[in-house]
Design an enzyme around this catalytic site. Structure first.
Site, PDB file in Angstrom:
ATOM      1  N   GLU A   1       1.296  -0.367  -5.283  1.00 41.32           N
ATOM      2  CA  GLU A   1       0.118   0.114  -5.211  1.00 41.32           C
ATOM      3  C   GLU A   1       0.428   1.523  -5.416  1.00 41.32           C
ATOM      4  O   GLU A   1       0.326   2.308  -4.232  1.00 41.32           O
ATOM      5  CB  GLU A   1      -0.663  -0.320  -4.298  1.00 41.32           C
ATOM      6  CG  GLU A   1      -2.376   0.397  -4.473  1.00 41.32           C
ATOM      7  CD  GLU A   1      -2.606   1.476  -3.390  1.00 41.32           C
ATOM      8  OE1 GLU A   1      -3.567   2.249  -3.868  1.00 41.32           O
ATOM      9  OE2 GLU A   1      -1.632   2.022  -2.542  1.00 41.32           O
TER      10      GLU A   1
ATOM     11  N   ASP B   1       0.717  -1.222  -0.068  1.00 40.83           N
ATOM     12  CA  ASP B   1       0.213  -0.093   0.064  1.00 40.83           C
ATOM     13  C   ASP B   1       0.927   1.415  -0.051  1.00 40.83           C
ATOM     14  O   ASP B   1       1.595   1.435   0.976  1.00 40.83           O
ATOM     15  CB  ASP B   1      -0.946  -0.028   1.286  1.00 40.83           C
ATOM     16  CG  ASP B   1      -2.005   0.987   1.300  1.00 40.83           C
ATOM     17  OD1 ASP B   1      -2.884   1.131   0.672  1.00 40.83           O
ATOM     18  OD2 ASP B   1      -1.883   1.924   1.907  1.00 40.83           O
TER      19      ASP B   1
END
Length: 739
Positions: A493, A464
């Site tokens: 990401e 993330d």
């Protein structure tokens, strides 16, 4: 608190962690920008000592110019036959290019020489043991610009290298000159005698360069013909220029003045690093139930989530990806739809990691134990899937690190710890980590946490927001994990600026999220497909996701099943890796007001679903069919083989993927053409122009075209009329049959 038996203690450094800390500490003392345990310099080599070492090309030292002269010390010689601008090379070889086992990746170089004599080039692939694995003849792809290309195919994982050899082609030079002179009657006998000597030299080679018995015999027959003065000169020359002679020398060329480029690094991963289908889920929603008596939700568990694995596998997915499963903090817990006040029973965001029950190395007690997690992983593998876990390097205010290691956070002038924000957005339930105060300790702890999950069977990590952490941290961490666990795959990401996305890929991330989610017009999609499958594919492997738990793009907001089908086809065929967020099968298309994400977002509440509706809507069947097609056709397992084709309609996009027979695992060419209507409401029709010759097919046809989405057969030529009614089908997905 649930902790891993593989992790002796969340707060106790293991011997491994101490070693990592020792490696990391000097990095910050010297304030350099390389990985903490990386050497200052390293030279590329075709025989690397260990697969974990990343070769680095020598950096030329430029000395001050003396009057009327400039001297460069340390630069490699240009070579008798110059070989320049080799691709794929990142930062002069500082970062390796990428490929996977079985991938036909392109190598290019500019090769030329003085005068008019013919030159040629060979791409050479060297395996991790230092042995030459393959030599491929390079083709001039830009006549007049001296740009050559070949494709190489590695067959196992590890740190490989490649280089390009330029060389003088005496046969091609003689053949060109002899054809002109003999026809013009100039130096006829001299030219034929020189040709006989040349072919005799080629046939009589010894050692590693020796010709095969069959090839040598072919050349000797030509030599006899050239020396036979009883024949006409034209007939003698024809023997030496025959297809048999040319083919023999094409397979085993006579190479003079061979000049090699430097060797450049290539890291080869397992195929899942390039090609796979991912399915994302929040475990807590699967099996969640409403308790009428308590008037609150009861969480689903890892055990109840595992009950969904057969359904997911039936759609052909390779990876099941879990959002964070760690304990969630109570302080500033977010309520439904990102509200600032959580109500009793609201589960909070799983990205606000850490509570009294533990941190990144623990499991939210309501989800179960490590025994339950191990059972989930085992059941996924029984169904042919691997497990990916979300890694979000941030903390709830209740995370144990906050009290045990306050130096790992940023303290403001009022003594408070800074929470995350991207003004005007605020994330009051999250503290970002500060990697500059104690890099040795924090690096080692993150590495230890990853090892906990690797020891429990996680083979992929979705990271993330990696662009909010230092690049030198990722460079070190990814290399260290790869050294011990080369099978582990990291997905970045990072929806951010291109330079950051590209650099994250170059320093070690195996896959990357992309801008595909926001590309919707014919021009945007055509350009983007060519971009991600072009040169940047040497480092950044794109993952196409139509939606995520964070993103519901405008194209799909309020749209019906036709729009969702179109995006599924584009994602599944536009990239070797694609993924869907659970609920895609149910066409969850309502946005939260003021945000491009779903209403009643699963990040902040339980979201149980009635999966029986998916069969009625037909999306699950389409997804399953797309994954079946992807698995069946080798061309769809490649990235750098995409071609966009002209269409007469401004809402019809056509693209293809082609894999030549010599690069295909089946030994047969593979060609798939996708023709997609981008208009989910209206019938579209028009003409698609295909370059059939580029697929190795007759330029003017006819060819047999099998629409594998509808199991229909057509006869196609270079111009194809298509009509697509979105109410009936979203696209033609056509396999061109090769003889």
């Amino acid at each position: 608190m649930t902790t891993s038996p593989a992790a002796p203690g969340r707060r106790r450094r293991t011997a491994r962690a101490s070693t990592l800390a020792a490696q990391a500490e000097p990095q910050r003392e010297t304030s350099t920008a390389t990985a903490p345990d990386a050497p200052a310099t390293a030279a590329p080599s075709p025989t690397p000592a260990t697969p974990s070492a990343t070769p680095v090309a020598p950096v030329p030292t430029i000395v001050a110019p003396a009057p009327r002269a400039t001297t460069v010390i340390g630069a490699p010689p240009v070579g008798r036959i110059p070989v320049l601008d080799v691709f794929p090379v990142a930062e002069a070889g500082r970062f390796p290019a990428k490929a996977v086992v079985g991938e036909a990746f392109p190598v290019r170089a500019t090769v030329f020489r003085e005068g008019h004599d013919a030159v040629a080039a060979t791409a050479v692939l060297v395996d991790p043991d230092g042995a030459v694995h393959a030599r491929a003849a390079m083709v001039d792809i830009a006549p007049g610009l001296d740009r050559y290309e070949a494709r190489l195919v590695p067959d196992r994982t590890g740190l490989w290298s490649f280089h390009v050899e330029g060389w003088s082609d005496p046969y091609a030079t003689w053949a060109h000159d002899a054809a002109i002179k003999v026809e013009a009657g100039i130096d006829v006998e001299l030219m034929l005698a020189e040709g006989a000597r040349l072919l005799a030299r080629a046939a009589d080679r010894t050692g590693d360069d020796a010709m095969s018995e069959h090839g040598a015999a072919t050349l000797r027959e030509a030599v006899e013909a050239l020396r036979d003065t009883h024949r006409f000169p034209g007939e003698r020359l024809a023997w030496a220029l025959s297809p048999h002679v040319r083919q023999a020398l094409s397979r085993e060329p006579l190479r003079d003045l061979v000049s090699a480029s430097p060797s450049y690094p290539l890291v080869v991963d397992r195929p899942l690093a390039l090609t796979g289908a991912w399915y994302e889920l929040f475990p807590r929603s699967h099996g969640a139930t409403w308790d009428d008596h308590a008037q609150e939700w009861r969480t689903g568990t890892l055990r109840t989530a595992a009950e969904q694995l057969p359904r997911i596998a039936s759609m052909g997915f390779d990876v099941v990806y879990l959002t964070p499963i760690h304990p969630i903090g109570l302080t500033n817990r977010k309520g439904r739809n990102n509200s600032l006040g959580a109500l009793p029973g609201d589960p909070g965001s799983p990205y606000a990691i850490g509570s009294a029950d533990g941190g990144h190395d623990a499991i939210e007690p309501g989800l179960g134990t490590f025994e339950d997690f191990d059972a989930f992983v085992a059941r996924a593998r029984e169904h042919g899937m691997e497990v990916a876990l979300d890694i979000a390097l941030q903390c709830s205010p209740d995370h144990p690190w906050v009290t045990e290691h306050p130096e790992w956070f940023t303290t403001r002038v009022d003594g408070s710890i800074a929470y995350a924000e991207n003004p005007p957005k605020k994330y009051q339930d999250i503290y970002p980590l500060n990697f500059d105060n104690d890099p040795a300790g924090l690096y080692a702890e993150v590495r230890r946490v990853l090892q906990v999950w690797i020891d429990h069977g996680v083979t992929l990590f979705r990271v993330d927001n990696p662009h909010t952490k230092p690049l030198d941290f990722w460079h070190w961490l990814l290399a260290d994990v790869a050294r011990d666990h080369p099978e582990v795959i990291f997905l970045s990401e990072a929806f951010t600026r291109p330079a950051m996305m590209q650099t994250l890929a170059k320093i070690g991330f195996h896959q990357s999220y992309t801008y595909f989610t926001w590309r919707s017009t014919k021009q945007e999609l055509g350009d983007y497909l060519q971009e991600v499958s072009g040169d940047q594919g040497a480092w950044m492997r794109p993952a196409f996701w139509p939606t995520t738990h964070d993103i519901l793009p405008p194209y799909l907001q309020g749209a019906g099943g036709q729009a969702w089908a179109i995006r599924a086809v584009l994602a599944a065929l536009g990239s070797p890796t694609w993924g869907v967020y659970s609920g895609y099968e149910l066409l969850e298309n309502v946005p939260r007001p003021g945000a491009d994400e779903q209403i009643d977002n699963e990040k902040y509440e339980f979201r149980p679903r009635d999966w029986s509706l998916a069969q009625h809507l037909g999306m699950a069947d389409l997804i399953g069919k797309l994954n079946e097609i992807r698995r069946a056709h080798p061309a769809l397992h490649q990235l750098r083989n995409l071609q966009v084709h002209p269409t007469s309609d401004d809402a019809t996009l056509a693209f293809s993927r082609h894999l030549a027979a010599e690069h295909s695992p089946t030994g047969r060419a593979s060609t798939v053409v996708a023709i997609v209507s981008l208009d989910p409401w209206n019938v579209r029709e028009g003409v698609v122009e295909l370059d059939l010759a580029s697929f190795g097919l007759p330029a003017h046809g006819p060819v047999v075209a099998h629409d594998v989405l509808r199991d229909e057969h057509y006869t196609w030529g270079p111009q194809v009329y298509v009509r697509i009614d979105p109410a009936e089908r979203p696209a033609h997905v056509v396999v061109l049959e090769h003889p």
